[in-house]
Design an enzyme around this catalytic site. Structure first.
Site, PDB file in Angstrom:
ATOM      1  N   ILE A   1       0.878  -1.105  -0.137  1.00  0.00           N
ATOM      2  CA  ILE A   1       0.148  -0.060   0.028  1.00  0.00           C
ATOM      3  C   ILE A   1       0.823   1.009   0.004  1.00  0.00           C
ATOM      4  CG2 ILE A   1      -0.174  -0.076   2.466  1.00  0.00           C
ATOM      5  CD1 ILE A   1      -3.184   1.132   2.043  1.00  0.00           C
TER       6      ILE A   1
ATOM      7  N   ILE B   1       8.082   2.248   1.063  1.00  0.00           N
ATOM      8  CA  ILE B   1       6.885   1.291   0.699  1.00  0.00           C
ATOM      9  C   ILE B   1       7.242  -0.192   0.960  1.00  0.00           C
ATOM     10  CG2 ILE B   1       5.126   0.498  -0.782  1.00  0.00           C
ATOM     11  CD1 ILE B   1       4.958   3.536  -0.033  1.00  0.00           C
TER      12      ILE B   1
ATOM     13  N   ALA C   1      -9.027  16.440   1.761  1.00  0.00           N
ATOM     14  CA  ALA C   1      -9.189  14.990   2.193  1.00  0.00           C
ATOM     15  C   ALA C   1     -10.345  14.417   1.263  1.00  0.00           C
ATOM     16  CB  ALA C   1      -9.492  14.870   3.686  1.00  0.00           C
TER      17      ALA C   1
ATOM     18  N   PRO D   1      -7.687   1.876  13.388  1.00  0.00           N
ATOM     19  CA  PRO D   1      -7.581   0.941  14.606  1.00  0.00           C
ATOM     20  C   PRO D   1      -6.805  -0.263  14.413  1.00  0.00           C
ATOM     21  CG  PRO D   1      -9.845   1.994  14.280  1.00  0.00           C
ATOM     22  CD  PRO D   1      -9.098   2.244  12.990  1.00  0.00           C
TER      23      PRO D   1
ATOM     24  N   GLU E   1      -4.725  -1.242  11.911  1.00  0.00           N
ATOM     25  CA  GLU E   1      -3.388  -0.968  11.570  1.00  0.00           C
ATOM     26  C   GLU E   1      -2.391  -0.772  13.030  1.00  0.00           C
ATOM     27  OE1 GLU E   1      -0.715   1.937   9.275  1.00  0.00           O
ATOM     28  OE2 GLU E   1      -2.514   1.939   8.585  1.00  0.00           O
TER      29      GLU E   1
ATOM     30  N   GLY F   1      26.207  -4.963  27.925  1.00  0.00           N
ATOM     31  CA  GLY F   1      27.540  -4.276  27.943  1.00  0.00           C
ATOM     32  C   GLY F   1      27.941  -3.996  26.444  1.00  0.00           C
TER      33      GLY F   1
ATOM     34  N   THR G   1       3.592   8.503  13.721  1.00  0.00           N
ATOM     35  CA  THR G   1       4.646   8.730  14.777  1.00  0.00           C
ATOM     36  C   THR G   1       4.151   8.932  16.407  1.00  0.00           C
ATOM     37  OG1 THR G   1       4.471  11.154  14.658  1.00  0.00           O
ATOM     38  CG2 THR G   1       6.085  10.207  13.129  1.00  0.00           C
TER      39      THR G   1
END
Length: 380
Positions: free
Chosen positions: A126, A160, A181, A243, A245, A342, A368
């Site tokens: 997608i 992608i 949109a 939701p 995803e 360590g 994000t």
């Protein structure tokens, strides 16, 4: 190994399926991980084996070759996939792309793509992100111009997943750039379409086994029937799938966090310092104890989210909170676990080094952490 004995989101049938998934990954994925990381791509044979084992798109109806199961079966694949550190892209196909085509596609589109997605013969991607548009999908510049009974697509996409392997790509494009949109639509573009080109298999900080690519569309002509759903409804469709995803990302993040923790416990138990096991030192015990408590709460929260999602009750805000919570936990577990290794933790031969690198992007893709906070904040 993930402990599923106290999980509330899974029943006996789920657990039997998990045993199958775990054995399959142990036989077919783990021995190939180093090779895939070196080649920068998962071979298509693995996809077909996943299909044969019933791991791909288990929620799809039987009419399209699926098993008609609940999302818990997807979550099991996600958890086991993340725990072994595989980045094959099969989860994108099963958890995200399949539902776009099932929910918004025409019957012709469903018949054309879904059966092959279940068998692994058709690999999907997608294409949302662009060089100048990431989390703000309203800012996409790729256009689809109506020309008779065709649309002509122009633009570029980047980052992608499955970009090199994909046979078909869902492309997010502006059909009416003046409408914001409301001018966004989705298209199914076959990889062999003239004008479609793949760019580089991108060199990433982590996840080297996942093919992540640039895609280019230069006067790509597709029939009007290639539109997925209705014109101008693309942004609505994208928001409707968020939701699941973001829940999928939360699930994989929690499993990866558990793996990092388990590695730290095993390493500190065996490594000695000042005449005793590192695990016996107070700082080590306190660090791991705090992480253990957060992981315990994390698994309970994952199950809470899954149970709500089974009932179609999980909201976009709740899923955003889950994505924020679990990816931040993943980072904290990986970073603390590397510290407890360590100097060994900085060596690529130790799995924690890879887990640490790969954890960083989880707070970026799918929205994000800052965007997740914005989504949650708007609901207050």
């Amino acid at each position: 190994m993930l402990d599923t004995s106290r999980r509330t989101a899974f029943d006996d049938q789920h657990n039997q399926f998990r045993d199958t998934v775990r054995r399959f990954f142990a036989a077919e994925a783990v021995p190939n991980l180093d090779r895939w990381r070196g080649e920068g791509i998962i071979d298509r044979g693995f996809w077909r084996k996943c299909g044969e084992a019933g791991l791909l798109c288990p929620t799809l109806p039987e009419a399209y070759g699926g098993l008609g199961l609940d999302f818990g079966y997807n979550a099991i694949v996600d958890e086991e996939h993340a725990y072994i550190g595989c980045n094959s892209g099969i989860t994108l196909q099963s958890d995200i792309v399949a539902d776009y085509i099932l929910n918004y596609g025409s019957e012709e589109q469903k018949q054309a793509y879904l059966p092959g997605m279940v068998t692994g013969e058709v690999i999907t991607a997608i294409a949302m992100t662009e060089p100048g548009a990431g989390s703000d999908l309203q800012g996409v510049r790729t256009t689809a111009r109506l020309d008779g009974n065709h649309y002509v697509i122009n633009g570029s996409k980047t980052y992608i997943t499955n970009g090199q392997n994909a046979d078909v790509v869902i492309v997010v494009a502006k059909t009416d750039p003046t409408q914001g949109a409301r001018g966004i639509s989705l298209f199914l573009v076959d990889a062999g379409t003239p004008g479609f080109a793949r760019g580089r298999n991108l060199d990433k900080v982590g996840q080297p086994d996942a093919d992540t690519s640039e895609l280019f569309f230069d006067e790509v002509r597709v029939p009007a029937s290639a539109m997925l759903g209705e014109a101008g409804r693309g942004f609505y469709y994208l928001m409707g799938q968020l939701p699941q995803e973001r829940l999928q990302i939360a699930v994989t993040a929690q499993a990866a966090a558990q793996r990092a923790f388990d590695l730290a416990v095993a390493f500190t138990r065996e490594r000695k310092a000042f005449g005793k096991s590192i695990l016996d030192l107070q700082n080590t015990k306190f660090t791991l104890a705090a992480l253990s408590a957060r992981l315990q709460a994390g698994w309970a929260h994952i199950d809470w989210c899954l149970n709500r999602h089974y009932r179609r009750e999980l909201t976009a805000v709740e899923a955003s909170a889950a994505k924020l919570l679990h990816t931040e936990l993943q980072w904290d577990c990986c970073d603390a676990s590397l510290q407890l290794h360590g100097g060994a933790g900085y060596m690529n031969e130790y799995p924690i080094a890879r887990l640490w690198r790969e954890a960083r992007v989880a707070r970026i893709y799918g929205g994000t952490s800052e965007i997740m906070k914005e989504v949650i904040g708007r609901s207050l």
